[in-house]
Design an enzyme around this catalytic site. Structure first.
Site, PDB file in Angstrom:
ATOM      1  N   ASP A  98      35.786  55.333  42.382  1.00  0.00           N
ATOM      2  CA  ASP A  98      37.282  55.314  41.528  1.00  0.00           C
ATOM      3  C   ASP A  98      37.518  56.851  41.277  1.00  0.00           C
ATOM      4  OD1 ASP A  98      36.181  54.885  38.216  1.00  0.00           O
ATOM      5  OD2 ASP A  98      35.517  56.400  39.735  1.00  0.00           O
ATOM      6  N   GLY A 101      40.124  58.339  36.568  1.00  0.00           N
ATOM      7  CA  GLY A 101      41.114  58.172  35.415  1.00  0.00           C
ATOM      8  C   GLY A 101      40.900  57.253  34.546  1.00  0.00           C
ATOM      9  N   PHE A 102      40.470  55.982  34.738  1.00  0.00           N
ATOM     10  CA  PHE A 102      40.373  54.800  34.036  1.00  0.00           C
ATOM     11  C   PHE A 102      39.017  55.065  33.149  1.00  0.00           C
ATOM     12  CE2 PHE A 102      40.796  50.279  32.837  1.00  0.00           C
ATOM     13  CZ  PHE A 102      39.498  49.950  32.421  1.00  0.00           C
ATOM     14  N   ASP A 152      44.898  58.527  38.437  1.00  0.00           N
ATOM     15  CA  ASP A 152      45.935  57.764  37.770  1.00  0.00           C
ATOM     16  C   ASP A 152      45.803  57.750  36.055  1.00  0.00           C
ATOM     17  OD1 ASP A 152      43.870  55.866  37.986  1.00  0.00           O
ATOM     18  OD2 ASP A 152      44.918  54.217  37.928  1.00  0.00           O
ATOM     19  N   ASP A 276      37.064  44.577  42.942  1.00  0.00           N
ATOM     20  CA  ASP A 276      35.833  44.788  42.513  1.00  0.00           C
ATOM     21  C   ASP A 276      35.860  44.633  41.027  1.00  0.00           C
ATOM     22  OD1 ASP A 276      37.618  47.333  41.361  1.00  0.00           O
ATOM     23  OD2 ASP A 276      35.772  47.358  40.141  1.00  0.00           O
ATOM     24  N   CYS A 314      24.743  27.008  47.217  1.00  0.00           N
ATOM     25  CA  CYS A 314      24.516  28.657  47.508  1.00  0.00           C
ATOM     26  C   CYS A 314      23.381  28.790  48.327  1.00  0.00           C
ATOM     27  CB  CYS A 314      24.458  29.247  46.125  1.00  0.00           C
ATOM     28  SG  CYS A 314      24.131  31.146  46.280  1.00  0.00           S
ATOM     29  N   CYS A 316      21.818  31.672  48.541  1.00  0.00           N
ATOM     30  CA  CYS A 316      21.342  33.226  47.877  1.00  0.00           C
ATOM     31  C   CYS A 316      19.625  32.837  47.936  1.00  0.00           C
ATOM     32  CB  CYS A 316      22.032  33.730  46.858  1.00  0.00           C
ATOM     33  SG  CYS A 316      21.266  33.112  45.275  1.00  0.00           S
ATOM     34  N   CYS A 319      18.871  30.812  44.972  1.00  0.00           N
ATOM     35  CA  CYS A 319      18.983  29.550  44.810  1.00  0.00           C
ATOM     36  C   CYS A 319      17.957  28.730  45.802  1.00  0.00           C
ATOM     37  CB  CYS A 319      20.449  29.133  45.043  1.00  0.00           C
ATOM     38  SG  CYS A 319      21.408  29.804  43.826  1.00  0.00           S
ATOM     39  N   HIS A 345      22.468  36.104  42.809  1.00  0.00           N
ATOM     40  CA  HIS A 345      23.201  34.820  42.578  1.00  0.00           C
ATOM     41  C   HIS A 345      24.770  35.258  42.543  1.00  0.00           C
ATOM     42  CE1 HIS A 345      24.835  30.980  42.482  1.00  0.00           C
ATOM     43  NE2 HIS A 345      25.337  31.216  41.380  1.00  0.00           N
TER      44      HIS A 345
HETATM   45  C1  LIG Z   1      38.590  51.537  40.788  1.00  0.00           C
HETATM   46  C2  LIG Z   1      39.723  52.862  41.151  1.00  0.00           C
HETATM   47  O1  LIG Z   1      40.439  52.639  40.375  1.00  0.00           O
HETATM   48  C3  LIG Z   1      40.944  53.986  39.731  1.00  0.00           C
HETATM   49  O2  LIG Z   1      40.431  55.171  40.215  1.00  0.00           O
HETATM   50  N1  LIG Z   1      41.487  53.939  38.433  1.00  0.00           N
HETATM   51  C4  LIG Z   1      41.833  52.751  37.887  1.00  0.00           C
HETATM   52  N2  LIG Z   1      40.608  51.894  37.708  1.00  0.00           N
HETATM   53  C5  LIG Z   1      40.924  50.794  36.907  1.00  0.00           C
HETATM   54  C6  LIG Z   1      39.547  49.970  36.713  1.00  0.00           C
HETATM   55  C7  LIG Z   1      40.013  48.621  36.147  1.00  0.00           C
HETATM   56  N3  LIG Z   1      39.090  47.821  35.759  1.00  0.00           N
HETATM   57  C8  LIG Z   1      39.813  47.153  34.915  1.00  0.00           C
HETATM   58  N4  LIG Z   1      39.357  45.909  34.457  1.00  0.00           N
HETATM   59  C9  LIG Z   1      37.830  45.554  34.363  1.00  0.00           C
HETATM   60  N5  LIG Z   1      41.154  47.008  34.997  1.00  0.00           N
HETATM   61  C10 LIG Z   1      41.358  48.335  35.651  1.00  0.00           C
HETATM   62  C11 LIG Z   1      42.397  49.139  35.937  1.00  0.00           C
HETATM   63  C12 LIG Z   1      42.175  50.317  36.448  1.00  0.00           C
HETATM   64  C13 LIG Z   1      43.342  51.241  36.905  1.00  0.00           C
HETATM   65  O3  LIG Z   1      44.408  51.058  36.303  1.00  0.00           O
HETATM   66  N6  LIG Z   1      42.971  52.560  37.539  1.00  0.00           N
HETATM   67 ZN   LIG Z   2      22.893  31.444  44.974  1.00  0.00          ZN
END
Ligand SMILES: CCOC(=O)Nc1nc2cc3nc(NC)[nH]c3cc2c(=O)[nH]1
Ligand SMILES: [Zn+2]
Length: 382
Positions: A98, A101-102, A152, A276, A314, A316, A319, A345
């Site tokens: 990622d 940012g988040f 972002d 993810d 399942c 796995c 299981c 699992h």
């Molecule tokens: C995974 C790559 O995401 C980023 O680089 N930025 C980003 N990550 C998020 C992760 C998030 N996890 C959740 N819920 C558990 N909502 C998310 C939103 C973003 C996002 O807007 N932007």
């Molecule tokens: Zn399983």
């Protein structure tokens, strides 16, 4: 190795004519990824409680790692010296990182945002850091992931329309800077794909504005950010519906942070290819297990003499080998193996769900699969 120009490409293998659900193949230098795909989260260069060989055994094709965490600990320089994430953690298949940012908003103890970037204090030791697109591209290069994300701004939920508009504007500003910095870092070597991120919270017109900003920048893949942040599922589905015909159909679509089984099925039904979520491993550690009928909490007394597998359908290791009674015993005894088996699992459940949805789409029976799965799965406890 030098990477041919087709180092990263996406092939659409089939599209459901009723829903628009897709089965595709993402070709990367470290292997092909068949979609729909669930990506296990390995925040600190490990998918918690799982060794790489176990992740391979359960069919994980790509995993996630978090830039903010690894930059702070052990440091991107140490990961780079260790051979990048692939060498350091000995995971040979694709890795997506990622942008940081988040996480900086969800974890840092203090942060100040401006068009320049985010000033924050580390949640470990309070030291000050400035994170911005240039920082993010440099760190993701040191980590050496196969897929990097633009830096972002994810608006919180709920938020005002003005706040959402600000996040859309800044996300576009930062996407252009991310793309430029990424090109400078890699000097034409196509060893890391950069995905764009669309924001806009729960306003469809802002989502369209963000898509119009980001899509012309021509990224090899697009993520739908700003969801799974507490908004009702109905809002998430409405936003996905509004983007279905807007995001380029020939490129992979990634919905971040989505992991409940029914949300995965509904996301695929709205044209999403990649997911993810920390849910499988986080739930696993507290004994909450996915089954076709909903979630089961293994610590309940009702499983004390239940000598059946967690999920008889399942395949796995947990299981195939153990009973609910045994896993309940492990959990109540505080045994580490409980976390391992439950994570194993849950991860396999979501990876297998992706495989089964892909098969259903290829065989032209996704609407039936979706109806049957959702008919049995109750979002809450089974
Ligand atoms: C995974 C790559 O995401 C980023 O680089 N930025 C980003 N990550 C998020 C992760 C998030 N996890 C959740 N819920 C558990 N909502 C998310 C939103 C973003 C996002 O807007 N932007
Ligand atoms: Zn399983």
């Amino acid at each position: 190795m030098n990477f041919p120009d087709t180092a990263f490409s996406f092939t659409l293998d089939a599209v459901c004519p009723v829903t628009g659900a897709r089965a595709g193949t993402l070709h990367t230098p470290r292997g092909d990824i068949q979609t729909p795909v669930f990506m296990p989260v390995g925040t600190q260069a490990t998918v918690k409680a799982m060794a790489p060989f176990e992740l391979e055994e359960m069919g994980a094709r790509i995993i996630l790692a978090n830039t903010y965490h690894l930059y702070l600990r052990p440091g991107a320089d140490i990961v780079a010296e260790g051979g990048g994430l692939h060498g350091f953690m000995q995971w040979k298949r694709p890795i997506l990182t990622d942008s940081g940012g988040f996480q900086v908003f969800s974890l840092s103890t203090l942060n100040r945002i401006s068009d320049e970037g985010v000033w924050c204090r580390s949640h470990h030791d309070g030291t000050p850091h400035v994170m911005n697109p240039e920082w993010s591209m440099s760190v993701q290069k040191q980590l050496g992931s196969d897929i990097a994300m633009c830096f972002d701004q994810c608006a919180p939920w709920p938020c005002s329309r003005e706040e959402a508009e600000g996040a859309v504007r800044r996300t576009a500003l930062w996407a252009a800077r991310s793309k430029e910095a990424h090109a400078r870092e890699w000097q034409g070597e196509r060893r890391q794909a950069l995905f764009g991120i669309v924001q806009g919270s729960v306003w469809e017109d802002l989502r369209l504005r963000s898509a119009k900003d980001i899509i012309p920048m021509d990224f090899p893949g697009y993520a739908v950010g700003g969801l799974s942040v507490g908004e009702p599922h109905g809002d998430m589905y409405r936003i996905l519906d509004s983007l279905k015909g807007v995001l380029p159909s020939g490129k992979p679509r990634y919905l971040m942070g989505v992991g409940r089984p029914d949300n995965l099925v509904e996301g695929v039904a709205r044209g999403i290819d990649m997911f993810d979520c920390v849910l499988p491993t986080r739930n696993g550690r507290n004994g909450t297990l996915f089954t076709p009928y909903g979630a089961v909490n293994i610590k309940k007394k009702q499983y004390e003499r239940d000598f059946t597998p967690v999920d008889p359908e399942c395949d796995c290791y947990a299981c195939r080998t153990f009973t609910r009674a045994y896993i309940r015993h492990l959990y109540r005894s505080g045994e580490i193996l409980a976390s391992r088996l439950c994570s194993w699992h849950n991860l396999r459940f979501l990876i297998r769900l992706g495989e089964e949805m892909r098969k259903a789409i290829l065989e032209g029976r996704f609407p039936e699969f979706r109806r049957a799965f959702l008919g049995r799965f109750s979002g809450g406890e089974a």
